[in-house]
Design a protein around this motif. Structure first.
Motif, PDB file in Angstrom:
ATOM      1  N   CYS A  33       0.784  -1.345  -0.060  1.00 50.63           N
ATOM      2  CA  CYS A  33      -0.133  -0.070  -0.083  1.00 50.63           C
ATOM      3  C   CYS A  33       0.983   1.250  -0.189  1.00 50.63           C
ATOM      4  CB  CYS A  33      -0.910   0.017   1.165  1.00 50.63           C
ATOM      5  SG  CYS A  33      -1.940   1.536   1.320  1.00 50.63           S
ATOM      6  N   ALA A  38       0.347  -1.627   4.792  1.00 53.79           N
ATOM      7  CA  ALA A  38      -0.227  -2.943   4.639  1.00 53.79           C
ATOM      8  C   ALA A  38       0.291  -3.554   3.469  1.00 53.79           C
ATOM      9  CB  ALA A  38      -1.909  -2.972   4.186  1.00 53.79           C
ATOM     10  N   CYS A  69      -7.461   2.205   2.704  1.00 52.85           N
ATOM     11  CA  CYS A  69      -6.814   3.542   2.433  1.00 52.85           C
ATOM     12  C   CYS A  69      -7.624   4.157   1.256  1.00 52.85           C
ATOM     13  CB  CYS A  69      -5.461   3.303   2.110  1.00 52.85           C
ATOM     14  SG  CYS A  69      -4.467   2.970   3.529  1.00 52.85           S
ATOM     15  N   ARG A 113     -11.031  -1.001   9.904  1.00 56.19           N
ATOM     16  CA  ARG A 113     -10.718   0.270  10.514  1.00 56.19           C
ATOM     17  C   ARG A 113     -11.738   1.070  10.719  1.00 56.19           C
ATOM     18  NH1 ARG A 113      -5.728   2.075   6.385  1.00 56.19           N
ATOM     19  NH2 ARG A 113      -4.962   0.042   6.204  1.00 56.19           N
TER      20      ARG A 113
HETATM   21 ZN   LIG Z   1      -3.295   0.926   3.156  1.00 59.11          ZN
END
Ligand SMILES: [Zn+2]
Length: 171
Positions: A33, A38, A69, A113
């Motif tokens: 990421c 990640a 994200c 998250r």
């Molecule tokens: Zn991420």
């Protein structure tokens, strides 16, 4: 954890996560990421490379945004809990419960998250990257504070965004 402002009125229902399926096709590649730590391998996103066994291979490496994200960047969410009428005496404890839940969820899975906890007078708005996460958190809040009423609604298919309303009942 990154915090983003999420405006409920500006939601665009996102397309299925096709990128994830693309990753699956590449057998030995790694995807990092660009935003968080990640990394994608063995068909899912991990916090790091700790369990990756084939580092010696000649790997194809890609840099993309992980689904969580990407969702946060696009101001999307999959779960929203609006908590209303919170008695002052419970507010601190409630926020603490929510933050601890968010930390535990993220520790278990890099894609799970809580995006934001927004305070508005006696109300809180919590958004999450997974609808299951919102449901689990709502249950935790109900179990902890008892006199809480819950209403659940879903966005129309194919999107699976869950909207949960929790209302503290005055005793
Ligand atoms: Zn991420």
């Amino acid at each position: 954890m990154k915090k983003n402002i999420v405006k409920t009125e500006a939601i665009e229902f996102y397309a299925p996560r096709t990128e994830e399926h693309e990753f699956v096709r590449g057998k030995t590649g790694l995807v990092f990421c660009k935003n968080c730590n990640a990394v994608y391998y063995k068909k899912s996103w991990h916090h790091n490379l700790r369990h990756y066994k084939n580092l010696a291979e000649n790997l194809a490496i890609k840099f993309l945004l992980c689904p969580a994200c990407k969702m946060i960047k696009n101001k999307q969410f999959e779960g929203e809990i609006v908590i209303l009428n919170i008695p002052d005496k419970f507010l601190k404890e409630l926020v603490h419960l929510i933050e601890a839940f968010g930390r535990r969820a993220y520790a278990r899975d890099s894609q799970h998250r809580l995006i934001e906890i927004k305070k508005d007078k006696r109300n809180l708005i919590v958004t999450s990257t997974e609808n299951q996460l919102a449901k689990q958190l709502a249950k935790k809040i109900k179990d902890a504070f008892k006199k809480v009423e819950e209403k659940i609604s879903y966005s129309p298919a194919p999107s699976d965004v869950v909207y949960i309303k929790l209302m503290f009942l005055s005793s």
